[in-house]
Design an enzyme around this catalytic site. Structure first.
Site, mmCIF file in Angstrom:
data_model
loop_
_atom_site.group_PDB
_atom_site.id
_atom_site.type_symbol
_atom_site.label_atom_id
_atom_site.label_comp_id
_atom_site.label_asym_id
_atom_site.label_seq_id
_atom_site.Cartn_x
_atom_site.Cartn_y
_atom_site.Cartn_z
ATOM 1 N N SER A 139 1.662 -4.955 0.646
ATOM 2 C CA SER A 139 0.344 -4.321 0.592
ATOM 3 C C SER A 139 -0.594 -4.851 1.665
ATOM 4 O O SER A 139 -1.652 -4.280 1.898
ATOM 5 C CB SER A 139 -0.292 -4.564 -0.784
ATOM 6 O OG SER A 139 -0.400 -5.953 -1.048
ATOM 7 N N HIS A 158 4.437 1.638 1.487
ATOM 8 C CA HIS A 158 3.606 0.978 0.481
ATOM 9 C C HIS A 158 3.250 1.914 -0.664
ATOM 10 O O HIS A 158 2.442 2.826 -0.512
ATOM 11 C CB HIS A 158 2.327 0.429 1.131
ATOM 12 C CG HIS A 158 1.410 -0.251 0.158
ATOM 13 N ND1 HIS A 158 0.043 -0.150 0.237
ATOM 14 C CD2 HIS A 158 1.682 -1.040 -0.921
ATOM 15 C CE1 HIS A 158 -0.489 -0.843 -0.764
ATOM 16 N NE2 HIS A 158 0.481 -1.385 -1.474
ATOM 17 N N GLU A 196 1.513 4.802 1.480
ATOM 18 C CA GLU A 196 1.149 4.517 2.869
ATOM 19 C C GLU A 196 2.429 4.241 3.655
ATOM 20 O O GLU A 196 3.219 3.379 3.268
ATOM 21 C CB GLU A 196 0.226 3.293 2.944
ATOM 22 C CG GLU A 196 -1.155 3.530 2.374
ATOM 23 C CD GLU A 196 -2.030 2.288 2.415
ATOM 24 O OE1 GLU A 196 -3.234 2.418 2.635
ATOM 25 O OE2 GLU A 196 -1.503 1.166 2.211
ATOM 26 N N ASN A 245 -6.281 -1.034 1.127
ATOM 27 C CA ASN A 245 -6.676 -2.410 0.851
ATOM 28 C C ASN A 245 -7.695 -2.950 1.838
ATOM 29 O O ASN A 245 -8.374 -3.936 1.547
ATOM 30 C CB ASN A 245 -5.447 -3.320 0.795
ATOM 31 C CG ASN A 245 -4.772 -3.272 -0.564
ATOM 32 O OD1 ASN A 245 -5.442 -3.267 -1.588
ATOM 33 N ND2 ASN A 245 -3.459 -3.194 -0.578
#
Length: 383
Positions: A117, A138, A150, A188
């Site tokens: 991540s 991800h 992702e 993130n």
């Protein structure tokens, strides 16, 4: 890519295995701790049975999904896979060691991927003999339910591989987006202020966690407030991602971790998984908790909380747009499908008014004299 290997049978690993198996892939599930694999498969069987009981899938389908997954006791059992996705601890050295062992076992055409991540895909692939076949894929937790994936090519990834993975993820029923290999990728990175600014407000004794959560839910229509979400994710996990992004951005003050979050981690008050975090989950019936009835609601305080956090989030989305981390559509999709935001942040900025967002950040910058509140150069140009 019909034969898929999964390394790591924790929550993410078994979730990805379920997604691949549902898409009719033959899945080989490996974990260095085989008892973890057995435990996860037992839990999966229970989950699939419940889905069948509720009529969400047929009994035949639940059996088919489960039987598509083969538990492996040794990593060499992944040798015939077309794609191997690693979903283990967020530690670069451990991940690299796993991939170094793996690349000698699989064929030269096998694609290797990490579900990391926040760790740089380029830094992982650079250690391998054939870095061009390595990519980031991800998933978001829980993988079977969250649509966003992702796809992150590193600097050494073969040019067409990202699109191949996008097409594969679509065939798995996901909503894939391509992101640049920057710390935190899209979600993130952009989401850091949702937690960071909320923690700062509480650290300054301006509001309680309950008030911050209530403000974001009542004014922003978020399904969960920052503190509820940190408790769900795991305070230690959230803290770890923040530290990684902060470190990898060369200690940019925008991403500075919270001392409060560090103390919570040290005290092992990690949220739901330990029974206590910012909230206490020790009661048998959590639904009966009356914390919301005890909140002191203050309209002006709530407005300050909401505008401070949402302005920081919108500023991050605008900066991601400016840097070309992803296109506008993917940025909006990422935040809505990756972390369930009620609106895309770029459109939210238009709705509130970019000049208003700029004003809020300017006032924060003047008050605190911190680079944390600097604006994206693009923000001032938007109307």
């Amino acid at each position: 890519m019909k034969k898929v290997g999964i390394i790591g049978s924790g929550t993410m690993g078994i979730g990805i295995a379920q997604v691949a198996a549902t898409a009719h892939c033959e899945v080989f599930l490996y974990d260095a701790n085989f008892s973890q694999t057995e435990k996860s498969l037992k839990n999966l069987k229970t989950t699939l049975n419940k889905l069948a009981e509720k009529g969400k899938i047929s009994t035949e389908k639940s059996l088919e999904i489960f039987n598509q997954i083969t538990p492996c006791q040794e990593i060499k059992e992944l040798k015939d896979c077309d794609l191997v996705i690693e979903a283990i601890i967020e530690n670069k050295e451990i991940k690299v060691e796993v991939f170094k062992n793996l690349e000698h076992l699989v064929s030269k055409d096998c694609i290797l991927a990490s579900n990391t991540s926040s760790i740089s895909i380029t830094s992982l692939q650079a250690e391998l003999k054939n870095p061009e076949r390595f990519i980031g894929i991800h998933f978001f937790n829980p993988a079977p339910l969250m649509h966003l994936v992702e796809v992150i090519p590193g600097l050494l990834t073969e040019n067409n591989l990202a699109q191949e993975i996008v097409d594969l993820m679509k065939s798995w029923g996901k909503s894939p987006i391509i992101a640049k290999d920057v710390p935190g990728f899209i979600v993130n990175r952009i989401a850091r202020p949702f937690y960071g600014e909320a923690l700062r407000i509480v650290e300054e004794n301006l509001a309680t966690p309950e008030q911050v959560d209530d403000a974001m839910k009542s004014l922003g229509n978020f399904k969960m407030g920052p503190f509820e979400l940190m408790d769900l994710i795991g305070i230690d996990v959230n803290f770890s991602v923040t530290k990684t992004v902060y470190h990898d951005y060369f200690f940019d003050p925008k991403y500075k971790p919270s001392l409060l979050q560090q103390r919570m981690s040290e005290a092992k008050l990690l949220g739901r998984k330990t029974g206590k975090g910012f909230y206490d989950y020790s009661e048998q019936n959590q639904e009966s908790r009356t914390k919301n009835q005890e909140i002191v609601k203050d309209e002006s305080l709530y407005e300050m909380i909401f505008m401070r956090i949402i302005s920081m989030l919108i500023n991050e989305a605008v900066e991601a747009k400016r840097l070309g981390i992803a296109n506008d559509e993917d940025i909006e999709t990422a935040m809505q499908k990756g972390v369930n935001y009620p609106k895309g942040l770029l459109n939210w900025g238009k709705e509130i008014g970019y000049p208003k967002i700029s004003e809020v950040l300017q006032n924060l910058y003047e008050e605190y004299q911190e680079e944390r509140y600097r604006q994206s150069p693009l923000l001032r140009k938007l109307n």
